[in-house]
Motif scaffolding. Structure first.
Motif, PDB file in Angstrom:
ATOM      1  N   UNK A  33       0.811  -1.200   0.000  1.00  0.00           N
ATOM      2  CA  UNK A  33       0.000   0.000   0.000  1.00  0.00           C
ATOM      3  C   UNK A  33       0.854   1.263   0.000  1.00  0.00           C
ATOM      4  N   UNK A  34       0.190   2.412  -0.244  1.00  0.00           N
ATOM      5  CA  UNK A  34       0.909   3.650  -0.452  1.00  0.00           C
ATOM      6  C   UNK A  34       1.609   4.197   0.768  1.00  0.00           C
ATOM      7  N   UNK A  35       1.138   3.885   1.970  1.00  0.00           N
ATOM      8  CA  UNK A  35       1.796   4.343   3.191  1.00  0.00           C
ATOM      9  C   UNK A  35       2.592   3.217   3.844  1.00  0.00           C
ATOM     10  N   UNK A  36       2.790   2.116   3.098  1.00  0.00           N
ATOM     11  CA  UNK A  36       3.644   1.003   3.523  1.00  0.00           C
ATOM     12  C   UNK A  36       3.159   0.351   4.807  1.00  0.00           C
ATOM     13  N   UNK A  37       1.843   0.392   5.028  1.00  0.00           N
ATOM     14  CA  UNK A  37       1.310  -0.149   6.280  1.00  0.00           C
ATOM     15  C   UNK A  37       0.680  -1.514   6.138  1.00  0.00           C
ATOM     16  N   UNK A  38       0.563  -2.016   4.935  1.00  0.00           N
ATOM     17  CA  UNK A  38      -0.038  -3.330   4.731  1.00  0.00           C
ATOM     18  C   UNK A  38       0.165  -3.776   3.301  1.00  0.00           C
ATOM     19  N   UNK A  39      -0.230  -5.019   3.028  1.00  0.00           N
ATOM     20  CA  UNK A  39      -0.110  -5.541   1.683  1.00  0.00           C
ATOM     21  C   UNK A  39       1.278  -6.093   1.393  1.00  0.00           C
ATOM     22  N   UNK A  40       1.510  -6.405   0.122  1.00  0.00           N
ATOM     23  CA  UNK A  40       2.752  -7.063  -0.279  1.00  0.00           C
ATOM     24  C   UNK A  40       3.983  -6.180  -0.097  1.00  0.00           C
ATOM     25  N   UNK A  41       3.805  -4.868  -0.143  1.00  0.00           N
ATOM     26  CA  UNK A  41       4.958  -3.983  -0.037  1.00  0.00           C
ATOM     27  C   UNK A  41       5.689  -4.165   1.288  1.00  0.00           C
ATOM     28  N   UNK A  42       4.977  -4.594   2.332  1.00  0.00           N
ATOM     29  CA  UNK A  42       5.606  -4.768   3.644  1.00  0.00           C
ATOM     30  C   UNK A  42       6.706  -5.824   3.578  1.00  0.00           C
TER      31      UNK A  42
END
Length: 457
Positions: free
Chosen positions: A333-342
């Protein structure tokens, strides 16, 4: 009888938008958002709703971001059974967002159970996929600029807000008065969308203040700083990770990357799109649902998007956690708080060759805000990860109106409102905008407290 507003979210913070509108013992809720960011706010997602959910007859959704629509399945779970009104494009996007949110919540609860990370036994998600499907069934479309009778009485009219596809400001005429909710307002120019519409007249206005204490820095429409960041990262053998919201932000990032590559300003390295959700959103942007909202040259823009490699499976996503050769990874996600980006952050942050490129506003309490503020370590899945990668920020992707643009929108009202309520901003942003409005408009200006009730005659 007067209408009463109760500010149940986005008061004292920039997330969790919810405003209860009551008159003659009837109830409607404008926006139904999740709290994100700091724990003190996220904990409120788990509190029972302030009034019986079954007593709410209408929900109005201004747009599809989680902090405006993500609580709807939880409200349905607690007994809400009325319609959730939104624009046509929002009705196509909200299902994508809610299904993804439910999937992440269920996965987080399962991970907490198997890892022993949670203090609850068993840990449960805020809502399930079944709750999300029931919420999706509640969606009802209302066209822009067309009054719609609400079950709770009065009329709703949506006007185009120009923030993301389907975004709207909402005018409620109820209880003998009128209240205009700005929703999230877009900037005068958007690479993909038509500009926002002029606001209609209203006696009272509830306006967002995300950027209420600042103006956007000098425009960099060509994203030269982004190009320079990518070039120096690739030169040192690293990869660039771009956390980006699936709705609108990923499309803007891909458009910029395609243009920079075609102009020879960035190397021809692989571009990985690790967001199946973003691909679904892109299809909505390309569909007939978006007709009437897109900029005139949008077909050219969409055709110019770069070719990317899509990470569909979990294994394909995991392979990007520690890239072996230079690449660009766009992931939610855009604020790096969830999803695959973590997971990508956990693998890439300790390596000084890599760069994390933030795009747009990072709310207080989010992992993205911590990185933007220079954190030396961030907590991921219960453990601290050192930050050795370069952290860069391209604010040129923001599609939130800044302070000058918010004031400009208020000045466009056909006549000055009697009162203005400033919400959806950090305390400093909301207070700064309130002071500017007070100095420029002959209106009562209020920064409401969480839970505050106000009568609007």
């Amino acid at each position: 009888m007067s209408a009463v507003l109760t500010f149940l979210g986005a008061a004292g913070t920039v997330t969790g938008s919810k405003t209860l509108v009551e008159h003659d013992r009837r109830r409607a809720l404008v926006d139904c958002g999740l709290y994100q960011g700091e724990r003190q706010w996220r904990r409120l997602n788990w509190e029972p709703f302030r009034v019986p959910a079954s007593s709410i007859e209408d929900v109005v959704l201004t747009h599809t971001h989680l902090d405006h629509c993500g609580y709807l399945p939880a409200l349905v779970r607690q007994g809400f059974a009325g319609p959730a009104w939104c624009s046509r494009a929002s009705a196509a996007l909200v299902p994508i967002v809610l299904r993804d949110s439910a999937h992440l919540l269920e996965n987080e609860a399962e991970w907490a159970r198997t890892s022993g990370y949670s203090r609850h036994d068993p840990p449960l998600p805020l809502y399930t996929a079944n709750d999300a499907e029931r919420a999706i069934e509640s969606l009802e479309v209302t066209a822009y600029d067309r009054p719609t009778a609400l079950r709770s009485g009065g009329e709703l009219t949506l006007v185009r807000a120009g923030h993301v596809l389907g975004s709207a400001s909402a005018l409620l005429e109820v209880g003998g008065t009128s209240v205009l909710f700005s929703g999230d307002l877009g900037r005068p120019h958007h690479p993909l969308l038509r500009p926002r519409a002029a606001p209609p007249a209203a006696r009272h206005v509830v306006v967002e203040a995300t950027y209420g204490d600042r103006t956007h820095p000098g425009d960099d429409p060509d994203h030269h700083e982004m190009a320079a960041t990518i070039r120096r990262t690739v030169e040192r053998g690293g990869s660039v990770l771009v956390p980006a919201f699936a709705v609108d932000r990923t499309e803007l990032v891909l458009e910029a990357l395609g243009r920079l590559r075609s102009e020879g300003l960035i190397p021809d390295v692989p571009i990985h799109l690790d967001s199946p959700m973003a691909l679904k959103v892109l299809e909505v942007y390309r569909s007939s649902v978006a007709e009437g909202e897109l900029a005139e040259d949008i077909e050219t823009t969409l055709r110019a998007l770069p070719r990317w490699q899509l990470a569909l499976t979990a294994d394909e996503s995991r392979a990007l956690n520690r890239p072996r050769s230079p690449s660009i990874i766009v992931s939610a996600s855009g604020m790096a708080n969830g999803g695959r980006v973590v997971h990508h952050l956990a693998g890439m942050l300790p390596d000084p060759r890599h760069t994390v490129l933030l795009t747009g506003y990072q709310a207080v309490g989010t992992r993205g805000r911590a990185l933007a503020d220079g954190a030396h370590e961030v907590k991921i899945a219960g453990s601290y990860v050192p930050v050795r990668a370069e952290i860069a920020h391209d604010e040129g992707f923001s599609v939130h109106a800044d302070a000058d643009e918010l004031l400009g929108w208020l000045h466009e009202l056909p006549r000055p409102p009697e009162s203005v309520f400033v919400t959806h901003g950090e305390p400093s942003s909301a207070q700064a905008l309130a002071e500017r409005i007070r100095s420029e408009l002959d209106a009562a200006v209020i920064v409401p407290r969480l839970g505050e009730r106000v009568r609007v005659d």
